[in-house]
Structure formats: structure tokens, C-alpha cells
Design a protein around this motif. Structure first.
Motif, PDB file in Angstrom:
ATOM      1  N   LEU A   1       0.840  -0.713   0.327  1.00 28.26           N
ATOM      2  CA  LEU A   1      -0.029   0.003  -0.270  1.00 28.26           C
ATOM      3  C   LEU A   1       1.185   1.385   0.039  1.00 28.26           C
ATOM      4  N   ALA A   2       2.241   1.592   0.879  1.00 30.24           N
ATOM      5  CA  ALA A   2       2.451   2.709   1.053  1.00 30.24           C
ATOM      6  C   ALA A   2       3.404   2.883  -0.349  1.00 30.24           C
ATOM      7  N   MET A   3       4.086   1.469  -1.476  1.00 30.03           N
ATOM      8  CA  MET A   3       4.004   1.424  -2.540  1.00 30.03           C
ATOM      9  C   MET A   3       3.666   2.424  -3.598  1.00 30.03           C
ATOM     10  N   GLY A   4       2.212   1.906  -3.282  1.00 28.18           N
ATOM     11  CA  GLY A   4       0.670   2.146  -4.033  1.00 28.18           C
ATOM     12  C   GLY A   4       0.564   3.921  -3.804  1.00 28.18           C
ATOM     13  N   PHE A   5       0.793   4.311  -3.037  1.00 25.19           N
ATOM     14  CA  PHE A   5       0.520   6.015  -2.658  1.00 25.19           C
ATOM     15  C   PHE A   5       2.131   6.424  -2.871  1.00 25.19           C
ATOM     16  N   SER A   6       3.136   5.737  -2.439  1.00 24.81           N
ATOM     17  CA  SER A   6       4.201   6.413  -3.264  1.00 24.81           C
ATOM     18  C   SER A   6       4.537   6.641  -5.060  1.00 24.81           C
ATOM     19  N   ASN A   7       3.299   6.212  -5.278  1.00 23.67           N
ATOM     20  CA  ASN A   7       2.525   6.661  -7.202  1.00 23.67           C
ATOM     21  C   ASN A   7       4.548   5.495  -7.587  1.00 23.67           C
ATOM     22  N   ILE A   8       4.601   4.798  -7.394  1.00 23.45           N
ATOM     23  CA  ILE A   8       5.684   3.594  -7.715  1.00 23.45           C
ATOM     24  C   ILE A   8       5.347   2.753  -9.279  1.00 23.45           C
ATOM     25  N   PRO A   9       5.690   3.125 -10.306  1.00 24.30           N
ATOM     26  CA  PRO A   9       4.991   2.311 -11.200  1.00 24.30           C
ATOM     27  C   PRO A   9       4.450   1.020 -10.896  1.00 24.30           C
ATOM     28  N   SER A  10       3.362   0.857 -11.760  1.00 20.01           N
ATOM     29  CA  SER A  10       3.275  -0.470 -10.961  1.00 20.01           C
ATOM     30  C   SER A  10       2.883  -0.700  -9.179  1.00 20.01           C
ATOM     31  N   GLY A  11       3.342   0.363  -8.718  1.00 18.70           N
ATOM     32  CA  GLY A  11       2.491   0.167  -6.734  1.00 18.70           C
ATOM     33  C   GLY A  11       1.629  -0.944  -6.782  1.00 18.70           C
ATOM     34  N   TRP A  12       0.584   0.329  -7.183  1.00 19.79           N
ATOM     35  CA  TRP A  12      -1.329  -0.187  -6.746  1.00 19.79           C
ATOM     36  C   TRP A  12      -0.990  -2.137  -7.445  1.00 19.79           C
ATOM     37  N   GLY A  13      -0.506  -2.801  -8.627  1.00 17.81           N
ATOM     38  CA  GLY A  13      -0.240  -3.910  -9.443  1.00 17.81           C
ATOM     39  C   GLY A  13       0.144  -4.837  -7.784  1.00 17.81           C
ATOM     40  N   TYR A  14       1.562  -3.867  -7.200  1.00 20.65           N
ATOM     41  CA  TYR A  14       1.811  -5.301  -6.461  1.00 20.65           C
ATOM     42  C   TYR A  14       1.207  -4.847  -5.317  1.00 20.65           C
ATOM     43  N   ALA A  15      -0.084  -4.247  -4.517  1.00 22.59           N
ATOM     44  CA  ALA A  15      -1.040  -4.225  -3.700  1.00 22.59           C
ATOM     45  C   ALA A  15      -1.677  -4.958  -3.968  1.00 22.59           C
ATOM     46  N   VAL A  16      -2.479  -5.392  -4.836  1.00 22.01           N
ATOM     47  CA  VAL A  16      -2.762  -6.249  -5.336  1.00 22.01           C
ATOM     48  C   VAL A  16      -2.419  -7.491  -5.259  1.00 22.01           C
ATOM     49  N   GLY A  17      -1.414  -7.776  -5.922  1.00 26.05           N
ATOM     50  CA  GLY A  17      -0.971  -9.421  -5.633  1.00 26.05           C
ATOM     51  C   GLY A  17      -0.689  -9.674  -4.311  1.00 26.05           C
ATOM     52  N   ALA A  18      -0.531  -8.075  -3.089  1.00 24.50           N
ATOM     53  CA  ALA A  18      -0.556  -8.796  -1.868  1.00 24.50           C
ATOM     54  C   ALA A  18      -1.467  -8.549  -1.450  1.00 24.50           C
ATOM     55  N   THR A  19      -2.777  -7.943  -1.649  1.00 21.20           N
ATOM     56  CA  THR A  19      -3.951  -8.536  -1.055  1.00 21.20           C
ATOM     57  C   THR A  19      -4.414 -10.293  -0.965  1.00 21.20           C
TER      58      THR A  19
END
Length: 349
Positions: A313-331
């Protein structure tokens, strides 16, 4: 040399040094009887050497020293070496406090006073929280409150990591995951100095798991836990909280949410029962999972998944490329392991 190469060198060096030194540390610990013996509150069934933090400390510091000798510090952070060395010095002193407790069983008050003193010294050297994020009001400068807030954060995180160190591999794994996330986020936020320390700590923590995952051959002890907790907190301060971006200020608290919430819940539970928050008990998350009949390994994997999820989630909020994709995978990973935990709980009931 490319800046990113220094981070890779630090990570690989710390892993190598930890794996190389642990057998010797284990031998010395057994020879001098520096072991954690089973009791009513402990989970392990036989004595285990409790000074594995020595290897974590040596691995991290040696990696940073070699990078420094290679000129990495001046190239990565030519204008902020003061706060960088402030963090490193503070980490060293926190390790010494923890090791002294491992060897001589210090009182909680003496440990706390020493931790506060070191944290205040690090604040003086530039490791400072100067902004807080206020809902609907953005960032505010906190002025004189910077000192107590910084001290509470540094001391609190050191103890939070120490408090979750109750199951094989838990503190090392949570710290390793958090350090990797901080490495990625600080690099993306153009904070290479903080990322360098995160890289060295991540290598040491993950390398230590080779001997610390269930069934553990060695424990990190207070020395290792204080060292990792303080270093993670310090990286968050010099790498993220110093930024004037609202999201960056919040990231360390999100990345380290699992140990923060666990410690907060334990303190509240103890105080509500009229107990001292310094008296150990079995009210941590991992204790509740074990009481429910969950195995040590599944308990640890579930908390790893929680840590990875908040980190993603922190990577997603940081606007890292594909950050929200990682969040979906972690979820999805958290949901799967959570289902395994639920299924095992049903089997036990």
C-alpha cells in the motif's frame, strides 16, 4: 560507479557477512552459556543462543563501511553525511544497549533512559521529525515538539520490533520486508542515502532468516531487535519524513504499521488490566494465533503477509510504477494465507 550499484553491494555484503559469522557467534554463545532458556512464556523447548543480533549488526556495519571506503557515502549524499552518521551512530549505541541487556539483564527503566538519551542525541545530529500530516490541513511544522516526537518514534519502534520477537523468524522477517519496501520507496523518492542503510539492513535481516526461521537455531536477542527497530525508524525519518510531501510523511508509519499496532494493542491491553506495560505477557498477535491452534510457521507467514500488504500500500501511495499492481498481488497473497489460518482454526475447534 552508478549509485544503484552501491545499494546492491551493501545488500549482498550484509547477507554474506551474516551467513559467514552466525556459526561462530552460535559457537561462542553456547560456550559461554548465552542462551535463552525455556519458561512458561517462551515457545521454544530447549536453550537457544540469544545473541544472533551480533551477526546482524556486524553484517550491516561492515557493508556500510565498505561502501563508505569505496566512496559511496560522498557520492550518494554529499550534503547530508551528518544525519547519515547520526543514524549509524545511534544504531550502534542501540545495539550496545540491547547486547548489554542480553548479557546482564538490565532493568526496563535503565534501558528506557539510555534509549531516550541516544535518541535525543540523534535528534541533535539531524535525525529529526519536523513535519506532521494533519487531516484536511496538510503538513504542519511542529517546532519544539520535534524533539519529543522524534524520541518517541525512535524509542517506540526499537521496542516494537523487540516485542514482536516472540516466534521463530518473526522479527527478522518483518524487519527484512519493511527494509526492502523502504529501500524501494526511498530510491523512488530520490533519497539514496536512506536507501543505502535500508539495503544493508534488509540483507542482514533476510540473511539471518537462514538460521532463525522455524525451527530457529539462533535468536537475535535484544541487541538485534533494538538495532533493527531503531535503524528502520531512522531510515523513515531521514528518507521520508523529512520530505514536504504529505504522502511521504505518512509512509514510514504505514510500512511499519504491523509492529506499531501490535505494540499499541498490547500496551492498551496491559494498562486496561492494571498491569505495567513493561511486564511481558502473551497478549501479542502471534500469541493469539498460536492459542487458536495455528502453527508457528503459518503464524509467521500470516504476519509476513500483513507486513507485505501494508508495504505494498505504501508503494501504491508513493506512485511507484505498478505500485498498485503490487498491492493487488499482496492482497491476494494475504487473502490466501488468511484463508489457510481460518481453515486451520476451524480444524482446531
Amino acid at each position: 560507479m552508478p549509485v544503484e550499484l552501491y545499494h546492491l553491494i551493501a545488500f549482498l555484503l550484509s547477507v554474506t557477512v551474516v551467513l559467514w559469522t552466525i556459526p561462530d557467534v552460535k559457537t561462542v554463545g553456547l560456550k559461554f552459556g548465552i542462551v535463552d532458556r525455556p519458561n512458561a512464556r517462551k515457545i521454544h523447548q530447549s536453550p537457544v543462543v540469544r545473541v544472533g543480533g551480533v551477526s546482524i549488526f556486524i553484517g550491516t556495519i561492515v557493508a556500510l563501511l565498505i561502501v563508505w571506503r569505496l566512496g559511496g557515502f560522498s557520492q550518494i549524499s554529499p550534503h547530508s553525511e551528518g544525519e547519515l552518521w547520526g543514524l549509524v551512530l545511534g544504531s550502534i549505541l542501540y545495539f550496545v544497549i540491547g547486547l548489554a541487556d542480553d548479557l546482564f539483564n538490565l532493568s526496563p527503566i535503565s534501558r528506557l533512559l539510555m534509549q531516550i538519551t541516544v535518541a535525543a542525541g540523534c535528534w541533535w545530529m539531524g535525525v529529526r521529525i519536523e513535519f506532521l500530516s494533519v487531516p484536511l490541513d496538510g503538513l504542519i511544522q511542529i517546532g519544539w515538539l520535534s524533539l519529543p516526537i522524534t524520541v518517541i518514534w525512535l524509542v517506540g519502534m526499537a521496542n516494537a520490533i523487540n516485542w514482536i520477537d516472540g516466534v521463530d523468524g518473526l522479527a527478522a522477517g518483518v524487519s527484512g520486508i519493511a527494509a526492502v519496501v523502504m529501500l524501494v520507496v526511498t530510491l523512488f523518492m530520490d533519497q539514496p542515502a536512506a536507501a543505502l542503510i535500508a539495503a544493508a539492513l534488509a540483507g542482514s535481516a533476510l540473511g539471518f532468516l537462514r538460521y532463525n526461521f522455524n525451527p530457529a537455531q539462533i535468536f537475535m536477542g535484544d541487541g538485534g531487535a533494538y538495532f533493527m527497530g531503531f535503524t528502520l525508524a531512522g531510515v523513515g525519518v531521514i528518507g521520508l519524513v523529512k520530505s514536504t510531501a504529505v504522502t511521504a510523511v505518512l509512509l514510514p508509519y504505514l510500512i511499519l504499521a504491523v509492529p506499531i499496532l501490535d505494540m499499541s494493542a498490547v500496551i492498551f491491553s496491559r494498562l486496561s488490566k492494571g498491569k505495567s506495560p513493561f511486564v511481558a505477557d502473551k497478549s501479542h498477535l502471534h500469541h493469539w494465533l498460536l492459542k487458536a491452534g495455528i502453527s508457528q510457521r503459518l503464524t509467521v507467514l500470516f504476519i509476513y503477509a500483513l507486513t507485505l500488504w501494508v508495504g505494498s500500500l505504501a508503494m501504491g501511495f508513493s506512485n511507484i510504477p505498478s505500485g498498485w499492481g503490487y498491492a493487488v498481488g499482496a492482497t491476494l497473497l494475504l487473502a490466501y494465507i488468511g484463508w489457510q489460518v481460518w481453515r486451520n482454526t476451524k480444524k482446531q475447534s
